[in-house]
Motif scaffolding. Structure first.
Motif, PDB file in Angstrom:
ATOM      1  N   SER A   2       0.826  -1.207   0.000  1.00  0.00           N
ATOM      2  CA  SER A   2       0.000   0.000   0.000  1.00  0.00           C
ATOM      3  C   SER A   2       0.861   1.258   0.000  1.00  0.00           C
ATOM      4  N   ALA A   3       1.976   1.233   0.737  1.00  0.00           N
ATOM      5  CA  ALA A   3       2.863   2.388   0.756  1.00  0.00           C
ATOM      6  C   ALA A   3       3.420   2.662  -0.638  1.00  0.00           C
ATOM      7  N   THR A   4       3.745   1.593  -1.373  1.00  0.00           N
ATOM      8  CA  THR A   4       4.254   1.747  -2.738  1.00  0.00           C
ATOM      9  C   THR A   4       3.170   2.240  -3.679  1.00  0.00           C
ATOM     10  N   SER A   5       1.972   1.687  -3.536  1.00  0.00           N
ATOM     11  CA  SER A   5       0.880   2.006  -4.459  1.00  0.00           C
ATOM     12  C   SER A   5       0.268   3.376  -4.198  1.00  0.00           C
ATOM     13  N   PHE A   6       0.180   3.764  -2.906  1.00  0.00           N
ATOM     14  CA  PHE A   6      -0.597   4.962  -2.572  1.00  0.00           C
ATOM     15  C   PHE A   6       0.241   6.100  -2.001  1.00  0.00           C
ATOM     16  N   GLY A   7       1.503   5.806  -1.609  1.00  0.00           N
ATOM     17  CA  GLY A   7       2.451   6.854  -1.252  1.00  0.00           C
ATOM     18  C   GLY A   7       1.936   7.898  -0.289  1.00  0.00           C
ATOM     19  N   VAL A  23      -1.978  11.354   8.352  1.00  0.00           N
ATOM     20  CA  VAL A  23      -0.878  10.391   8.272  1.00  0.00           C
ATOM     21  C   VAL A  23      -1.014   9.650   6.949  1.00  0.00           C
ATOM     22  N   SER A  24       0.028   9.680   6.128  1.00  0.00           N
ATOM     23  CA  SER A  24      -0.020   9.047   4.813  1.00  0.00           C
ATOM     24  C   SER A  24       0.377   7.580   4.904  1.00  0.00           C
ATOM     25  N   PHE A  25       0.087   6.830   3.838  1.00  0.00           N
ATOM     26  CA  PHE A  25       0.498   5.429   3.768  1.00  0.00           C
ATOM     27  C   PHE A  25       2.015   5.315   3.864  1.00  0.00           C
ATOM     28  N   ARG A  26       2.723   6.220   3.198  1.00  0.00           N
ATOM     29  CA  ARG A  26       4.181   6.162   3.222  1.00  0.00           C
ATOM     30  C   ARG A  26       4.718   6.398   4.640  1.00  0.00           C
ATOM     31  N   GLN A  27       4.074   7.326   5.376  1.00  0.00           N
ATOM     32  CA  GLN A  27       4.527   7.593   6.740  1.00  0.00           C
ATOM     33  C   GLN A  27       4.269   6.399   7.650  1.00  0.00           C
ATOM     34  N   VAL A  28       3.119   5.741   7.476  1.00  0.00           N
ATOM     35  CA  VAL A  28       2.831   4.551   8.272  1.00  0.00           C
ATOM     36  C   VAL A  28       3.937   3.511   8.056  1.00  0.00           C
ATOM     37  N   ALA A  29       4.255   3.245   6.797  1.00  0.00           N
ATOM     38  CA  ALA A  29       5.271   2.229   6.483  1.00  0.00           C
ATOM     39  C   ALA A  29       6.622   2.601   7.076  1.00  0.00           C
ATOM     40  N   ALA A  30       7.003   3.888   6.981  1.00  0.00           N
ATOM     41  CA  ALA A  30       8.290   4.330   7.523  1.00  0.00           C
ATOM     42  C   ALA A  30       8.312   4.199   9.047  1.00  0.00           C
ATOM     43  N   ASP A  31       7.237   4.610   9.702  1.00  0.00           N
ATOM     44  CA  ASP A  31       7.174   4.524  11.164  1.00  0.00           C
ATOM     45  C   ASP A  31       7.177   3.069  11.637  1.00  0.00           C
ATOM     46  N   GLU A 205     -10.030   1.962  -3.168  1.00  0.00           N
ATOM     47  CA  GLU A 205      -9.374   3.179  -2.665  1.00  0.00           C
ATOM     48  C   GLU A 205     -10.290   4.397  -2.646  1.00  0.00           C
ATOM     49  N   GLN A 206     -11.453   4.307  -3.247  1.00  0.00           N
ATOM     50  CA  GLN A 206     -12.397   5.428  -3.213  1.00  0.00           C
ATOM     51  C   GLN A 206     -13.179   5.476  -1.906  1.00  0.00           C
ATOM     52  N   ASP A 207     -13.084   4.445  -1.098  1.00  0.00           N
ATOM     53  CA  ASP A 207     -13.878   4.377   0.126  1.00  0.00           C
ATOM     54  C   ASP A 207     -13.263   5.183   1.259  1.00  0.00           C
ATOM     55  N   CYS A 208     -14.163   5.611   2.155  1.00  0.00           N
ATOM     56  CA  CYS A 208     -13.767   6.317   3.367  1.00  0.00           C
ATOM     57  C   CYS A 208     -14.505   5.663   4.534  1.00  0.00           C
ATOM     58  N   LEU A 228      -6.514  -0.212   5.088  1.00  0.00           N
ATOM     59  CA  LEU A 228      -5.077  -0.258   4.845  1.00  0.00           C
ATOM     60  C   LEU A 228      -4.737  -1.039   3.576  1.00  0.00           C
ATOM     61  N   ALA A 229      -5.450  -2.142   3.353  1.00  0.00           N
ATOM     62  CA  ALA A 229      -5.134  -3.029   2.223  1.00  0.00           C
ATOM     63  C   ALA A 229      -5.589  -2.475   0.884  1.00  0.00           C
ATOM     64  N   THR A 230      -6.612  -1.615   0.897  1.00  0.00           N
ATOM     65  CA  THR A 230      -7.205  -1.172  -0.366  1.00  0.00           C
ATOM     66  C   THR A 230      -6.880   0.266  -0.735  1.00  0.00           C
ATOM     67  N   GLY A 231      -6.188   0.987   0.134  1.00  0.00           N
ATOM     68  CA  GLY A 231      -5.888   2.389  -0.140  1.00  0.00           C
ATOM     69  C   GLY A 231      -7.016   3.322   0.229  1.00  0.00           C
ATOM     70  N   ALA A 232      -7.959   2.834   1.016  1.00  0.00           N
ATOM     71  CA  ALA A 232      -9.070   3.679   1.452  1.00  0.00           C
ATOM     72  C   ALA A 232      -8.621   4.582   2.599  1.00  0.00           C
ATOM     73  N   GLN A 233      -9.542   5.422   3.058  1.00  0.00           N
ATOM     74  CA  GLN A 233      -9.239   6.336   4.154  1.00  0.00           C
ATOM     75  C   GLN A 233      -9.956   5.871   5.412  1.00  0.00           C
TER      76      GLN A 233
END
Length: 435
Positions: A2-7, A23-31, A205-208, A228-233
Motif C-alpha cells: 500500500s505504501a508503494t501504491s498509494f504513497g 498520516v499518509s500510507f508512506r509515513q505509516v510504512a516508515a514509522d 481506494e475510493q472508500d472512506c 489499509l489493504a485497499t488504499g481507502a481512508q
C-alpha cells in the motif's frame, strides 16, 4: 504494498478522534520500520507476546503492524479493562512487553509488576512519562531511527522468517462468567478474511471508513485492515461524535454494532415526534412507509407514496448520515428487525453480518444486492456454516440448531487452554459457535 501504491495518499486524517493530523500510507510504512527496528533492539522477536492496551489512535495501528511484521504476537485490550483482568491476560499470555495508552494504565501495571514475572518492559504511548521505571514510545522511536540503517538486514530477515500459519494475535474474550479465553488467530486466518471481504463488499481506494468501534475487537480491526489493504481512508471518531462526524466526514463505509444503529434509528424517530407542522407529519409518514417498504410488505400505494416522500423528506435523512454511504455494516449482535426494515426502507445500504472473534471475525454477510431484511446473508466464499442438533446431526429446514463453521478464518484454538479448545473445535476443522 500500500505504501508503494498509494504513497502520500492520506490513510488517517486524524491520529485520534479529536486530533486532526493527517498520516499518509508512506509515513505509516516508515514509522512501522522504525518501531520494528526498536523492538528487535529490545530483543522482541518471532513468537514473543506483546500487550497492546489502548483505544483507537494512530499509535495503536503503528504498534500492531510493527509488532506483527517481525513475527511477534500482539495481545490487545482496551485501556478501560479492570486491573485484575488485565493482569490475568498479560500473565496468562506471557507478555514480555506491554504498550499502554497513558500513565494511568502504566501505573496500574507497575503496581502488579511482581506478579508478572515475564513482563520486562512497559511502554507509554507518549514522548514522556511521570511513571518511574517505564519506557516511552518516543524513546523507542528515536532508538529505531538511530539504528534503522545498520539494522536493515536484521529487519528484513525477521520479516522473511514470518510464516502464514504463525500467530498474528491473541485476543481475549470478555470474562464475564469465567476467566477470559485467548483466541489464537494466525496471519493466514486474518488475511483470508481481509481478501474475501474486500471482494464480496467491493472495497477500494475510493472508500472512506468512519471508525467508532474499539480496534482491539476483531470486528473493527478487520475494518482498519480493509482500509489499509485497499488504499481507502480511515477516520477515527467516538460515540459522542458519531452524528456530527457522519455529516462532516461523509464516509462511504460505516460499521457499527446493533445498539448504534438502533440509536441512530431512534434519533430520527424522536426527531420526527418533536417536529411540528407539515414537516413533522411528512417525516413521520416517511418513517412509517419506509418500514413497510423495507419489510417487503408495501402495497402499490405505499410504493408510490414512498417515492414522493423520498424526494421530499427521506433524502434529507440520508444527508444526515453524510449522503455518501454505500455500505452500512451491522455486526456483533442481533440487529432488531424494525431497525433493519426501517433503515433499508429509508435507502440506507444496510448489510447485516455475522461472525465471532474465533472466525477472524466475519463468517457471513448480506451482499450488496440483497435488500431484504432479517438475515445475515450467505457464508463467505470458502466458508461453510451448518445448523446442527446437540448430537451433531444436521438440522432439518425450519428446525433451530447451533451454528457450526468451517473455513480459513477459523482460529487455531484458545491459548494454553486445550480443554476449552477441544469443546469447540473438531479434528476436521469445524468450530462450534454456540450460537
Amino acid at each position: 504494498r500500500s505504501a508503494t501504491s498509494f504513497g502520500e495518499r492520506v490513510l488517517l486524517p486524524r491520529r485520534r478522534a479529536q486530533l486532526a493530523e493527517p498520516v499518509s500510507f508512506r509515513q505509516v510504512a516508515a514509522d512501522v520500520d522504525v518501531l520494528a527496528t526498536a523492538l528487535l533492539q529490545l530483543g522482541v522477536g518471532r513468537g514473543d507476546r506483546v500487550g497492546l492496551i489502548a483505544e483507537n489512535r494512530y499509535e495503536w495501528l503503528l504498534i500492531d503492524l510493527a509488532t506483527t511484521s517481525i513475527g511477534a504476537i500482539d495481545v490487545p485490550r482496551g485501556s478501560d479493562t479492570a486491573p485484575a483482568e488485565l493482569e490475568f491476560i498479560l500473565r496468562h499470555s506471557g507478555c514480555r512487553l506491554a504498550f499502554v495508552e497513558d500513565d494511568r494504565v502504566a501505573a496500574e501495571l507497575m503496581a502488579c509488576r511482581d506478579r508478572l514475572p515475564r513482563l520486562e518492559h512497559v511502554v507509554v504511548m507518549h514522548d514522556t512519562s511521570a511513571v518511574q521505571g517505564v519506557l516511552t514510545l518516543g524513546e523507542l522511536m528515536q532508538s529505531g531511527r538511530d539504528t534503522l540503517t545498520a539494522s536493515a538486514e536484521r529487519l528484513a530477515a525477521a520479516r522473511t522468517a514470518v510464516e502464514p500459519d504463525d500467530l498474528l494475535t491473541i485476543v481475549y474474550t470478555s470474562g464475564t462468567t469465567a476467566e477470559p479465553k485467548g483466541v489464537m488467530l494466525t496471519h493466514r486466518n486474518v488475511l483470508s478474511n481481509v481478501q474475501v471481504v474486500t471482494e464480496v463488499l467491493h472495497i477500494d481506494e475510493q472508500d472512506c471508513f468512519l471508525s467508532v468501534l474499539p480496534a482491539w475487537h476483531m470486528y473493527e480491526r478487520i475494518m482498519d485492515y480493509l482500509a489499509l489493504a485497499t488504499g481507502a481512508q480511515l477516520v477515527y471518531t467516538d460515540r459522542r461524535r458519531i452524528k456530527e462526524d457522519l455529516g462532516a466526514v461523509q464516509p462511504t463505509v460505516f460499521a457499527a454494532v446493533p445498539r448504534i444503529w438502533e440509536m441512530l434509528h431512534d434519533g430520527v424517530v424522536n426527531h420526527s415526534l418533536k417536529l411540528k407542522g407539515l414537516g413533522g407529519t411528512l417525516l413521520r409518514s416517511g418513517i412509517a412507509v419506509s418500514r413497510r417498504v423495507g419489510s417487503g410488505r408495501a402495497s402499490l400505494v405505499d410504493r408510490l407514496l414512498h417515492g414522493v416522500l423520498d424526494r421530499v423528506v427521506l433524502r434529507r435523512v440520508r444527508q444526515q448520515f453524510g449522503g455518501r454511504l454505500r455500505l452500512c455494516v451491522s455486526g456483533g449482535g442481533a440487529l432488531p428487525r424494525h431497525v433493519d426494515e426501517t433503515l433499508l426502507g429509508m435507502g440506507l445500504p444496510l448489510r447485516n453480518g455475522y461472525g465471532l472473534t474465533e472466525t477472524s471475525p466475519v463468517a457471513a454477510v448480506r451482499l450488496p444486492h440483497q435488500r431484504n431484511p432479517g438475515h445475515i446473508g450467505p457464508p463467505l466464499p470458502h466458508t461453510m456454516i451448518e445448523a446442527r442438533r446437540p448430537d451433531g446431526s444436521a438440522c432439518a429446514v425450519g428446525e433451530t440448531g447451533v451454528l457450526w463453521i468451517r473455513g480459513p478464518q477459523v482460529m487455531r484454538g484458545y491459548y494454553e487452554n486445550q480443554r476449552r479448545t477441544a469443546e469447540v473445535l473438531t479434528h476436521d476443522g469445524w468450530f462450534n459457535s454456540g450460537d
